[in-house]
Motif scaffolding. Structure first.
Motif, PDB file in Angstrom:
ATOM      1  N   SER A   1      12.251  56.297  29.978  1.00 20.72           N
ATOM      2  CA  SER A   1      12.251  56.758  31.073  1.00 20.72           C
ATOM      3  C   SER A   1      13.073  55.959  32.201  1.00 20.72           C
ATOM      4  N   GLY A   2      13.635  56.644  33.313  1.00 19.35           N
ATOM      5  CA  GLY A   2      14.388  55.904  34.100  1.00 19.35           C
ATOM      6  C   GLY A   2      14.344  56.724  35.394  1.00 19.35           C
ATOM      7  N   ASN A   3      14.870  56.086  36.653  1.00 19.82           N
ATOM      8  CA  ASN A   3      15.353  56.579  37.836  1.00 19.82           C
ATOM      9  C   ASN A   3      16.481  56.147  38.359  1.00 19.82           C
ATOM     10  N   ILE A   4      17.344  57.002  38.626  1.00 18.97           N
ATOM     11  CA  ILE A   4      18.850  56.811  39.111  1.00 18.97           C
ATOM     12  C   ILE A   4      18.982  57.367  40.368  1.00 18.97           C
ATOM     13  N   GLU A   5      19.917  57.077  41.069  1.00 20.93           N
ATOM     14  CA  GLU A   5      20.494  57.684  42.298  1.00 20.93           C
ATOM     15  C   GLU A   5      21.926  58.410  42.036  1.00 20.93           C
TER      16      GLU A   5
ATOM     17  N   PRO B   1      30.617  57.237  36.883  1.00 25.81           N
ATOM     18  CA  PRO B   1      30.931  57.007  37.969  1.00 25.81           C
ATOM     19  C   PRO B   1      29.950  57.336  39.423  1.00 25.81           C
ATOM     20  N   PHE B   2      29.561  58.657  39.138  1.00 26.51           N
ATOM     21  CA  PHE B   2      28.574  58.864  40.391  1.00 26.51           C
ATOM     22  C   PHE B   2      27.124  58.754  40.241  1.00 26.51           C
ATOM     23  N   VAL B   3      27.003  57.853  39.335  1.00 23.24           N
ATOM     24  CA  VAL B   3      25.558  57.373  39.218  1.00 23.24           C
ATOM     25  C   VAL B   3      25.639  55.995  40.009  1.00 23.24           C
TER      26      VAL B   3
END
Length: 119
Positions: free
Chosen positions: A37-41, A21-23
């Motif tokens: 690899s990744g990039n999340i907020e 939920p907080f992604v």
């Protein structure tokens, strides 16, 4: 070229992360030659502004790599805080699970707890 097994694993990881939920935003998750690899907020009520994190997941995930975690989160904007290395690596240690989806949940929640302590 990504093998069928790598593709299935990548899709499981993407799906598990998308259910947290907080992604608040997934900018990128991709399979490289050796890592995912990744990039999340992430965003939650106690955060004034969302935070961006890069991550690397090794082939051993959800198991450990020797004595190290097989997922690493990075945010170079947090270098001034405890447990953040010079390259922005957030030093957190989490509970173990051999279940991929459960381990994603454990690791991302450990990141949230770390960030929460900063607020």
């Amino acid at each position: 070229m990504i093998s069928v097994l790598d593709r299935v694993r990548l899709e499981k990881i993407k799906s598990a992360i998308s259910e947290i939920p907080f992604v608040s935003k997934i900018n990128r998750i991709e399979q490289g030659e050796f890592f995912i690899s990744g990039n999340i907020e992430i965003a939650f009520e106690e955060l004034e502004n969302p935070l961006l994190f890069d991550f690397l997941i090794t082939q051993e995930y959800p198991l450990k790599t020797y004595s190290s975690e097989s997922i690493t989160f990075f945010n170079s904007d947090l270098i001034q805080y405890n447990h953040v290395m010079a390259n922005g690596n957030i030093c957190i240690h989490t509970a173990h699970s051999e279940d991929l989806e459960n381990k994603i949940w454990i690791d991302f929640n450990a990141l949230k707890v770390y960030v929460f302590k900063l607020t």
